[in-house]
Design a protein around this motif. Structure first.
Motif, PDB file in Angstrom:
ATOM      1  N   LYS A   1      34.927  46.955  20.392  1.00 22.56           N
ATOM      2  CA  LYS A   1      34.377  46.668  19.063  1.00 22.56           C
ATOM      3  C   LYS A   1      35.379  45.967  18.156  1.00 22.56           C
ATOM      4  N   GLU A   2      36.646  45.986  18.521  1.00 19.90           N
ATOM      5  CA  GLU A   2      37.638  45.261  17.737  1.00 19.90           C
ATOM      6  C   GLU A   2      37.478  43.746  17.897  1.00 19.90           C
ATOM      7  N   LYS A   3      36.886  43.326  19.008  1.00 13.53           N
ATOM      8  CA  LYS A   3      36.807  41.888  19.299  1.00 13.53           C
ATOM      9  C   LYS A   3      35.383  41.379  19.522  1.00 13.53           C
TER      10      LYS A   3
ATOM     11  N   GLU B   1      36.218  35.029  14.895  1.00  8.45           N
ATOM     12  CA  GLU B   1      37.660  34.773  14.847  1.00  8.45           C
ATOM     13  C   GLU B   1      38.298  34.787  16.223  1.00  8.45           C
ATOM     14  N   LYS B   2      37.545  35.240  17.248  1.00  7.60           N
ATOM     15  CA  LYS B   2      38.059  35.259  18.612  1.00  7.60           C
ATOM     16  C   LYS B   2      37.655  34.006  19.407  1.00  7.60           C
TER      17      LYS B   2
ATOM     18  N   GLU C   1      36.414  55.472  24.336  1.00  2.23           N
ATOM     19  CA  GLU C   1      37.635  54.685  24.112  1.00  2.23           C
ATOM     20  C   GLU C   1      37.401  53.216  24.446  1.00  2.23           C
TER      21      GLU C   1
ATOM     22  N   ASN D   1      40.047  38.593  25.897  1.00  2.00           N
ATOM     23  CA  ASN D   1      39.781  39.612  24.884  1.00  2.00           C
ATOM     24  C   ASN D   1      39.311  40.958  25.437  1.00  2.00           C
TER      25      ASN D   1
ATOM     26  N   GLU E   1      31.007  42.197  18.722  1.00  2.00           N
ATOM     27  CA  GLU E   1      29.919  42.992  18.170  1.00  2.00           C
ATOM     28  C   GLU E   1      29.205  43.643  19.352  1.00  2.00           C
TER      29      GLU E   1
ATOM     30  N   LYS F   1      33.332  38.028  18.384  1.00  2.00           N
ATOM     31  CA  LYS F   1      33.503  37.805  16.947  1.00  2.00           C
ATOM     32  C   LYS F   1      34.037  36.393  16.721  1.00  2.00           C
TER      33      LYS F   1
ATOM     34  N   ASN G   1      35.301  51.577  21.660  1.00  2.00           N
ATOM     35  CA  ASN G   1      36.072  51.401  20.430  1.00  2.00           C
ATOM     36  C   ASN G   1      37.007  50.204  20.528  1.00  2.00           C
ATOM     37  N   LYS G   2      37.629  50.020  21.674  1.00  2.00           N
ATOM     38  CA  LYS G   2      38.519  48.870  21.859  1.00  2.00           C
ATOM     39  C   LYS G   2      37.725  47.561  21.879  1.00  2.00           C
TER      40      LYS G   2
ATOM     41  N   ILE H   1      42.086  45.078  27.736  1.00  2.00           N
ATOM     42  CA  ILE H   1      41.424  46.383  27.740  1.00  2.00           C
ATOM     43  C   ILE H   1      41.338  46.972  29.145  1.00  2.00           C
TER      44      ILE H   1
END
Length: 414
Positions: free
Chosen positions: A275-277, A313-314, A269, A332, A279, A311, A272-273, A337
């Motif tokens: 990886k949204e923000k 965009e962050k 978990e 982030n 690499e 990333k 996965n969280k 998280i």
């Protein structure tokens, strides 16, 4: 423009300087301080952390601690451990660490320059820590620890330093951590005036380290002004003890983070969280990962190191604070998280200075913590830009090495 002055230093006898000089009061805890002074009655920690000479468990903010600091300081003076120079001098303080040299001007800086913004800050201060140093300075009637200031290099100052350091130093010793400390005294009135005149052309000084000590020195100075309404500009309480280093000689180390738990998340978990923000790359090697450029982070948990890259965009490069790596990690990952809303107050997070090495992160995450993050150091240029824009860095953004030793210079407020 920066206003500085010479002063009559209270300082150790030459043969005792190495024993007196101590790390700043706020880089160790009570137990570490007690251990450091074992077998050394000359350590300045007897003054800077006077609670070590009182009963175990005493509140470090107790009035007795400040009274003991004053008593110990007077005892050091009366016993001749400290001497006081007869003339108003400026001093040069050089430190050598792993072959890297930084050389500063030791003088007194105007409290008005802090109040009017010539001396620029980049951190918030905490009231309890401010009050501690206010009491310490007030009881001792002296600035006992120099403020670490920096400035943009100036050729005339470089030339004065070069010529002055060809002379015989008043101190030359190696501290227990292998750092060389060398001090020269400048007594020539013409050279002192030239240094003062050059700094009068320098528009800004920046606090590198010592925000609480600076705020305390200013507030004690203001208290003295209220007590002495007919004060003169040259009165010592209008100035605070400083070491001024050219920014180009300074090195900021990484300031890493360790967190006690995963905020109720499983490893899957968590990843996965993240990886949204970011690499995310799982590293196969058992070696620790130390970032080599901005916006990269190391993460260690449950026996595995990961390489994180924010990333694009962050990353907001238009905002000097938001673009700091410490901000990117906080905004982030640590906050959304892991649930670390306020790293100043949350006891689930701790900070590990890069001087301890990356292996310390693995050790902590395998013992009393669960996850660790290695950081790329904040730059001195970022620090200055934030201060110029009157903005504030997130907590624990910078770790400077080597640390200025306390006890080599004391500035009396009388």
């Amino acid at each position: 423009m920066a206003k500085i002055k010479a002063f009559r230093a209270i300082r150790p006898k030459e043969n005792l300087a190495g024993k007196v000089a101590a790390l700043p009061y706020d880089v160790m805890n009570y137990e570490e301080a007690k251990e450091m002074v074992k077998g050394n009655p000359y350590s300045f920690l007897h003054i800077d952390r006077a609670e070590i000479d009182l009963e175990d468990g005493i509140n470090p903010y107790d009035k007795k601690v400040y009274e003991k600091a004053k008593s110990n300081l007077n005892e050091f003076i009366n016993k001749g451990i400290f001497i006081e120079d007869n003339e108003h001098n400026i001093y040069i303080y050089r430190q050598i660490m792993d072959g890297r040299v930084q050389t500063g001007i030791v003088c007194c800086t105007s409290i008005d320059d802090y109040l009017n913004g010539v001396v620029k800050k980049h951190e918030y201060t905490r009231e309890d820590k401010e009050r501690d140093r206010i009491n310490h300075v007030d009881y001792c009637n002296a600035n006992t620890g120099p403020i670490f200031l920096t400035y943009k290099r100036h050729e005339e100052i470089d030339k004065i330093v070069e010529n002055s350091t060809k002379k015989v130093p008043i101190y030359d010793f190696i501290s227990e951590d292998g750092i060389t400390h060398i001090v020269w005294s400048i007594k020539d009135d013409e050279i002192i005036k030239k240094i003062i005149d050059v700094f009068d052309k320098i528009p800004s000084l920046y606090i590198a380290d010592g925000h609480h000590r600076t705020a305390a020195a200013i507030k004690v100075g203001q208290m003295r002004r209220e007590q002495n309404p007919n004060y003169r500009d040259e009165d010592e309480f209008n100035y605070f003890l400083s070491v001024l280093y050219p920014a180009e000689e300074l090195k900021i180390f990484d300031y890493n983070r360790v967190v006690k738990d995963l905020n109720g998340l499983t490893i899957e978990e968590l990843l996965n969280k993240i990886k949204e923000k970011f690499e995310v790359e799982k590293l196969r090697t058992v070696e620790e990962y130390k970032p080599e450029e901005r916006h990269y982070f190391g993460m260690y948990t449950h026996g595995v190191w990961y390489k994180l890259k924010a990333k694009q965009e962050k990353i907001n490069e238009d905002d000097v604070v938001a673009s700091l790596d410490v901000s990117i990690l906080q905004d982030n990952l640590l906050d959304p998280i892991l649930g670390i809303k306020d790293p100043r107050k949350d006891d689930r997070i701790e900070f590990v200075g890069g001087i301890r090495g990356i292996k310390e992160l693995t050790k902590r995450a395998n013992s009393d913590m669960e996850i660790a993050f290695s950081m790329y150091p904040t730059s001195i240029e970022e620090l200055m830009k934030i201060a110029d824009e009157k903005k504030v860095m997130p907590p624990k953004s910078t770790w400077f090495e080597p640390k200025i030793r306390s006890g080599i210079f004391i500035h009396s407020l009388e």
